[in-house]
Design an enzyme around this catalytic site. Sequence first.
Site, mmCIF file in Angstrom:
data_model
loop_
_atom_site.group_PDB
_atom_site.id
_atom_site.type_symbol
_atom_site.label_atom_id
_atom_site.label_comp_id
_atom_site.label_asym_id
_atom_site.label_seq_id
_atom_site.Cartn_x
_atom_site.Cartn_y
_atom_site.Cartn_z
ATOM 1 C CG ASP A 241 -2.028 -1.062 1.291
ATOM 2 O OD1 ASP A 241 -2.245 -1.611 0.160
ATOM 3 O OD2 ASP A 241 -2.699 -1.142 2.236
ATOM 4 C CE1 TYR A 305 2.774 -7.235 4.138
ATOM 5 C CE2 TYR A 305 2.599 -9.518 4.597
ATOM 6 C CZ TYR A 305 2.720 -8.544 3.658
ATOM 7 O OH TYR A 305 2.000 -8.728 2.371
ATOM 8 C CE1 TYR A 377 -6.117 -6.488 -0.442
ATOM 9 C CE2 TYR A 377 -6.805 -8.591 -0.144
ATOM 10 C CZ TYR A 377 -6.528 -7.400 -0.657
ATOM 11 O OH TYR A 377 -6.697 -7.327 -2.372
#
Length: 421
Positions: A241, A305, A377
């Site tokens: 993003d 992440y 996501y």
Amino acid sequence: MINYDVLKKYPLCDRCFGRLYAKLLHTTNLERGRALKLAKAIEAEINNDKETLKILARSGVKEIKNIDIETESCPWCRGIFDKVESLINKTIEKLKDYEFKTFLVGTHIPEEIKSLEEEIKTDYMEGIKQEFGRIFGKILAKKINKMPDKENPDIVIHINPYTEEISLQINPLFIKGRYIKKVRGIPQTRWLCGFCKGRGCVYCNYTGKKYPISVEEIIGEPILKATKGKDYRFHGAGREDIDVRMLGDGRPFVIEIKEPKVREIDLKKIEEEINKDGRVEVLDLKFCRRKDKVLIKNTPHRKTYRALVYCEDQISDEDLKKLEEELKDREIYQRTPKRVLHRRADLVRVRKVYKVEANKIDRNNFELIIYCDGGLYIKELISGDEGRTKPSVSSILNKPCYCKELDVIKVHDGETNGRDE
């Protein structure tokens, strides 16, 4: 059997008649056709077959005596092999502005010639398209000192020898590498203005873009300038993003340069120029092929992440331990997040979280290190997206949690998802 009857209808030249039997004897079509005609002419003279002699004389057998008949033009080749030298010179003139190592000749012939071939074909025939391309390519390769390449040519030369039309197909140049995005607020690719769709308007200050710069442009513009190409396209192994950094050793990508005039560029110098920007860093630039683009775009790589999470309620050490246990090797059922419904199909995707490490920062904030399938996501894994992601950090803790900051810290190239998209 040799079909000499075809010469009654079509006065084929020696080369074209020999092409009907191209797979017989190791010689040229020209020599083969001439030999076949001469053999038939000898037989006709022995038998005093004047009709056959007239047919052969009409198709170019000049050795026949006492037959006063003019040679007619060949309806199959129409003299295109006499144009080879001039067409090569025209081609070389067109190629002079381009740097390349390999080429391919694409020969195009009119429909009426294709129909004629279909009518007169034999089991031993070679198409005129194949012969012309072979002869043209061989001579051109010698003149320009370049190699023909059927698989990955730098340039395809499209030629219609009947109309003498020549055009060049300049194949893209592909360069692969990895990029690190050090700052937030930059999209991966060019983002057109939603109002004018790139034309320029008051809402985008006539730039045509929603955001002034992108990773694609920071990397692509210096390469485009060096290669003198027409345009470029960016292909990444997934995307982050706009508010997410891409850290670690970077995300694999391929940059595709359209119609480059220069192919031999110093990639180390390009790396240095790109990295001066400070917001994006590229590593290990290398020349590659189209298949690398396809592989990078279509392979779902696992990722690690780092997420900074805020919880509305107080967080305990037991909460974080529970998260680590509940999310280990856990399948996540994720309905398309609301924020991307405008561009993604509304369906449930199954992804897997393999490992989570949770570290407390203070009573309401904690850090998550998440190792999971690509395509998951993470923001919605944390918030739950109003129940569209199950389970989620919020549902496991039964406390509302939100992602404050997110970074990709590793794209695991060699590790693909357990499930396909």
